[in-house]
Motif scaffolding. Sequence first.
Motif, mmCIF file in Angstrom:
data_model
loop_
_atom_site.group_PDB
_atom_site.id
_atom_site.type_symbol
_atom_site.label_atom_id
_atom_site.label_comp_id
_atom_site.label_asym_id
_atom_site.label_seq_id
_atom_site.Cartn_x
_atom_site.Cartn_y
_atom_site.Cartn_z
ATOM 1 N N CYS A 61 14.574 -5.379 -26.520
ATOM 2 C CA CYS A 61 15.754 -4.642 -26.965
ATOM 3 C C CYS A 61 16.611 -5.565 -27.826
ATOM 4 O O CYS A 61 16.973 -6.651 -27.391
ATOM 5 N N GLN A 63 19.656 -5.329 -28.552
ATOM 6 C CA GLN A 63 21.017 -5.441 -28.014
ATOM 7 C C GLN A 63 21.041 -6.203 -26.699
ATOM 8 O O GLN A 63 21.909 -7.033 -26.467
ATOM 9 N N CYS A 64 20.085 -5.918 -25.814
ATOM 10 C CA CYS A 64 20.022 -6.562 -24.498
ATOM 11 C C CYS A 64 19.107 -7.771 -24.622
ATOM 12 O O CYS A 64 17.957 -7.627 -24.960
ATOM 13 N N ALA A 74 20.291 0.809 -23.480
ATOM 14 C CA ALA A 74 21.140 0.698 -24.664
ATOM 15 C C ALA A 74 20.725 1.762 -25.683
ATOM 16 O O ALA A 74 19.546 2.128 -25.770
ATOM 17 N N VAL A 76 20.322 1.551 -28.837
ATOM 18 C CA VAL A 76 19.318 1.071 -29.786
ATOM 19 C C VAL A 76 17.924 1.074 -29.151
ATOM 20 O O VAL A 76 16.929 1.363 -29.820
ATOM 21 N N TYR A 106 13.497 -5.640 -37.384
ATOM 22 C CA TYR A 106 14.339 -6.463 -36.507
ATOM 23 C C TYR A 106 13.955 -7.941 -36.485
ATOM 24 O O TYR A 106 14.624 -8.731 -35.831
#
Length: 171
Positions: A61, A63-64, A74, A76, A106
């Motif tokens: 992830c 974000q995490c 999350a 995303v 990413y």
Amino acid sequence: MTLDNLFSRSSLLKSAGVSMLMGLAVLLVSFSVRAGVIENYQFDSPGQQEQFFRLNEQLRCPQCQNQSIADSNAPVAQDLRREVHRMIVEEKADDEAIIQFMLDRYGDFVLYKPRMDARTVALWFGPLILLLLGIFILFRILKQHRPEVREEVLDAQDQAELDKILGGNDK
């Protein structure tokens, strides 16, 4: 049995029962969160479903920091799961195509297990090199501080005394 004992046992049983129910509720909620991911997506075949879960475990992830997109709630991560699902079902994409898509979007951070290339050699072999370097330095330090063992040649009088102590004359 007194009435107080009966009430104290009853309250003890009630508190144990409440604790068990709370534990069961937490367990059910945790399963339902995990099952929610399973139930939200439809697949054409079990192979696609397996591919979906495998890829979701391999992708991190954004974000995490330390959760896969399968484990993260999350927004995303939910978007990435939807995108992985879409690519599997609509485009019939293979693992490499999906992972390359995520890498393009990413970067290497999205992979839990980074690929080995010139940029990640230090990441893969750095700990091993540091371990070997540490062992080498430790060996050198221990070798420098090892006490010297000198063989002393005994003179005739000391040798005779040693032979006497050892109980015999080997000569």
